[in-house]
Scaffold this motif. Structure first.
Motif, PDB file in Angstrom:
ATOM      1  N   UNK A   7       0.886  -1.239   0.197  1.00 11.55           N
ATOM      2  CA  UNK A   7       0.069  -0.037   0.022  1.00 11.55           C
ATOM      3  C   UNK A   7       1.055   1.400  -0.066  1.00 11.55           C
ATOM      4  N   UNK A   8       0.270   2.338  -0.660  1.00 12.17           N
ATOM      5  CA  UNK A   8       1.041   3.527  -0.666  1.00 12.17           C
ATOM      6  C   UNK A   8       0.822   4.390   0.477  1.00 12.17           C
ATOM      7  N   UNK A   9       1.700   5.361   0.479  1.00 12.53           N
ATOM      8  CA  UNK A   9       1.548   6.683   1.272  1.00 12.53           C
ATOM      9  C   UNK A   9       0.744   7.716   0.865  1.00 12.53           C
ATOM     10  N   UNK A  10       0.428   8.630   1.608  1.00 16.51           N
ATOM     11  CA  UNK A  10      -0.507   9.598   1.182  1.00 16.51           C
ATOM     12  C   UNK A  10       0.250  10.815   0.953  1.00 16.51           C
ATOM     13  N   UNK A  11      -0.239  11.775  -0.138  1.00 19.51           N
ATOM     14  CA  UNK A  11       0.371  12.960   0.015  1.00 19.51           C
ATOM     15  C   UNK A  11      -0.483  14.069   0.287  1.00 19.51           C
ATOM     16  N   UNK A  12      -0.140  14.705   1.475  1.00 20.82           N
ATOM     17  CA  UNK A  12      -0.960  15.484   2.404  1.00 20.82           C
ATOM     18  C   UNK A  12      -0.164  16.958   2.177  1.00 20.82           C
ATOM     19  N   UNK A  13      -0.937  17.871   1.528  1.00 18.79           N
ATOM     20  CA  UNK A  13      -0.375  19.345   1.443  1.00 18.79           C
ATOM     21  C   UNK A  13      -1.179  20.520   2.412  1.00 18.79           C
ATOM     22  N   UNK A  14       0.054  21.343   2.883  1.00 17.86           N
ATOM     23  CA  UNK A  14      -0.768  22.311   3.698  1.00 17.86           C
ATOM     24  C   UNK A  14      -0.546  23.596   3.253  1.00 17.86           C
ATOM     25  N   UNK A  15      -1.605  24.412   3.023  1.00 22.44           N
ATOM     26  CA  UNK A  15      -1.396  25.772   2.307  1.00 22.44           C
ATOM     27  C   UNK A  15      -1.984  26.681   3.086  1.00 22.44           C
ATOM     28  N   UNK A  16      -1.590  27.990   2.773  1.00 21.53           N
ATOM     29  CA  UNK A  16      -2.086  29.368   3.411  1.00 21.53           C
ATOM     30  C   UNK A  16      -1.162  30.380   3.148  1.00 21.53           C
ATOM     31  N   UNK A  17      -1.790  31.420   3.719  1.00 20.29           N
ATOM     32  CA  UNK A  17      -0.786  32.821   3.759  1.00 20.29           C
ATOM     33  C   UNK A  17       0.335  32.605   4.493  1.00 20.29           C
ATOM     34  N   UNK A  18       1.502  33.710   4.226  1.00 23.58           N
ATOM     35  CA  UNK A  18       2.540  33.538   5.059  1.00 23.58           C
ATOM     36  C   UNK A  18       2.168  33.778   6.489  1.00 23.58           C
ATOM     37  N   UNK A  19       2.692  33.182   7.685  1.00 20.85           N
ATOM     38  CA  UNK A  19       2.396  33.455   9.039  1.00 20.85           C
ATOM     39  C   UNK A  19       1.133  32.688   9.335  1.00 20.85           C
ATOM     40  N   UNK A  20       0.701  31.896   8.659  1.00 18.39           N
ATOM     41  CA  UNK A  20      -0.709  31.139   9.018  1.00 18.39           C
ATOM     42  C   UNK A  20      -0.350  30.163   9.924  1.00 18.39           C
ATOM     43  N   UNK A  21       0.807  29.628  10.113  1.00 14.76           N
ATOM     44  CA  UNK A  21       1.050  28.529  10.938  1.00 14.76           C
ATOM     45  C   UNK A  21       1.355  27.117  10.447  1.00 14.76           C
ATOM     46  N   UNK A 135      -5.078  26.341   5.859  1.00 18.59           N
ATOM     47  CA  UNK A 135      -4.997  27.078   7.233  1.00 18.59           C
ATOM     48  C   UNK A 135      -5.367  28.650   6.986  1.00 18.59           C
ATOM     49  N   UNK A 136      -6.868  28.602   7.383  1.00 18.10           N
ATOM     50  CA  UNK A 136      -7.252  29.962   7.101  1.00 18.10           C
ATOM     51  C   UNK A 136      -7.192  31.012   7.952  1.00 18.10           C
ATOM     52  N   UNK A 137      -6.675  32.040   7.583  1.00 18.89           N
ATOM     53  CA  UNK A 137      -6.359  33.396   8.404  1.00 18.89           C
ATOM     54  C   UNK A 137      -6.575  34.550   7.653  1.00 18.89           C
ATOM     55  N   UNK A 138      -6.958  35.619   8.344  1.00 18.85           N
ATOM     56  CA  UNK A 138      -7.396  36.864   7.606  1.00 18.85           C
ATOM     57  C   UNK A 138      -5.883  37.475   7.271  1.00 18.85           C
ATOM     58  N   UNK A 139      -5.682  38.256   6.184  1.00 18.54           N
ATOM     59  CA  UNK A 139      -4.166  38.938   6.140  1.00 18.54           C
ATOM     60  C   UNK A 139      -3.762  39.632   7.115  1.00 18.54           C
ATOM     61  N   UNK A 140      -4.870  40.199   7.649  1.00 22.55           N
ATOM     62  CA  UNK A 140      -4.636  41.340   8.902  1.00 22.55           C
ATOM     63  C   UNK A 140      -4.344  40.735   9.816  1.00 22.55           C
ATOM     64  N   UNK A 141      -4.830  39.751  10.450  1.00 21.92           N
ATOM     65  CA  UNK A 141      -4.470  38.974  11.480  1.00 21.92           C
ATOM     66  C   UNK A 141      -2.900  38.190  11.108  1.00 21.92           C
ATOM     67  N   UNK A 142      -2.653  37.677  10.151  1.00 21.51           N
ATOM     68  CA  UNK A 142      -1.593  37.111   9.919  1.00 21.51           C
ATOM     69  C   UNK A 142      -0.249  38.159   9.825  1.00 21.51           C
ATOM     70  N   UNK A 143      -0.511  39.339   9.622  1.00 20.94           N
ATOM     71  CA  UNK A 143       0.446  40.433   9.580  1.00 20.94           C
ATOM     72  C   UNK A 143       0.726  40.843  10.965  1.00 20.94           C
ATOM     73  N   UNK A 144      -0.304  40.626  11.872  1.00 21.90           N
ATOM     74  CA  UNK A 144       0.141  41.054  13.453  1.00 21.90           C
ATOM     75  C   UNK A 144       0.773  39.838  14.244  1.00 21.90           C
ATOM     76  N   UNK A 145       0.984  38.838  13.455  1.00 21.84           N
ATOM     77  CA  UNK A 145       1.769  37.864  14.127  1.00 21.84           C
ATOM     78  C   UNK A 145       3.221  37.629  14.100  1.00 21.84           C
ATOM     79  N   UNK A 146       3.764  38.575  15.157  1.00 20.27           N
ATOM     80  CA  UNK A 146       5.197  38.657  15.137  1.00 20.27           C
ATOM     81  C   UNK A 146       5.708  39.244  14.154  1.00 20.27           C
ATOM     82  N   UNK A 147       5.030  39.892  13.105  1.00 18.72           N
ATOM     83  CA  UNK A 147       5.706  40.629  12.009  1.00 18.72           C
ATOM     84  C   UNK A 147       6.134  39.688  11.089  1.00 18.72           C
TER      85      UNK A 147
END
Ligand code: TMP
Length: 212
Positions: A7-21, A135-147
């Protein structure tokens, strides 16, 4: 497939804005899946270790200038140069957790105004993820995260456009996770989604190609 032990492994992708975690979550997901006995590797794009990756890195840190289409194609080439290894790993039963993939490629370049279909074209034929988590975050909130760290795309106005591009690109198969929840809650959700996905792949879901 399962009974033959191939059996094969899974291809799992995480996406999101910069600083989304994404990056923190990828590093948490790896040991937690390993703890369940799965063979797992953590990957990321851009992979800055290759020759192409070094060109991308120089561009992102503003040490070099490149035409928008040229850098788009380099990001894509960076995925193509890892494609055969990716396929081999998956077929040998290893699950890959990937921090950014073709969706970043298209979202960031189309946010500059490049045509969406033009941006997708060089990605066609790469392996399709079995799971995309946004990983859903608003651009404003992401920008607040530690710069932001000061790389080329880490600017609020641009990230707003990237968020719109992601929205256009997303489809019903994407799992949207609220990136403002406590880290542990996100981790629990991701683990559950990943385990489900790994089991589906084990049970015979075949590998396919993106956007084809
Ligand atoms: P990173 O911070 O996850 O290493 O990504 C570096 C930047 O590159 C980030 O702003 C997203 C951007 N990017 C693209 O523009 N195209 C791509 O194909 C990828 C993978 C990332």
């Amino acid at each position: 497939n399962n009974s033959k032990g191939d059996s094969r492994g899974a291809l799992i992708v995480l996406e999101g804005l910069d600083r989304c975690g994404k990056t923190s979550q990828c590093s948490r997901l790896l040991p937690s899946l390993e703890g369940l006995g799965h063979s797992v590797e953590s990957w990321r794009f851009p992979d800055r270790n290759t020759g192409v990756g070094q060109m991308i890195s120089a561009y992102l840190s503003n040490q070099s200038q490149l035409d928008d289409r040229a850098i788009h194609l380099l990001f894509s080439a960076n995925r193509w140069e890892k494609r055969s290894l990716m396929e081999a790993k998956l077929k040998s039963g290893t699950t890959l957790i990937v921090d950014r993939y073709s969706y970043s490629g298209v979202a960031f370049s189309s946010a500059k105004g490049l045509d969406l279909q033009w941006c997708k074209a060089p990605e066609v034929g790469l392996l399709a993820p079995d799971l995309v988590v946004y990983l859903d975050i608003s651009p404003e909130k992401a920008a607040e995260r530690g710069g932001y760290g000061g790389e080329r795309y880490e600017q609020l106005e641009f990230q707003r456009k990237v968020a719109q591009s992601y929205h256009t690109l997303s489809d019903a198969s994407w799992k949207i996770v609220d990136a403002t929840l406590p880290i542990e809650d996100i981790e629990t959700q991701l683990k559950e989604m990943a385990v489900d996905c790994i089991n589906t792949c084990k049970n015979g879901k075949s590998l396919s190609h993106i956007w084809s």
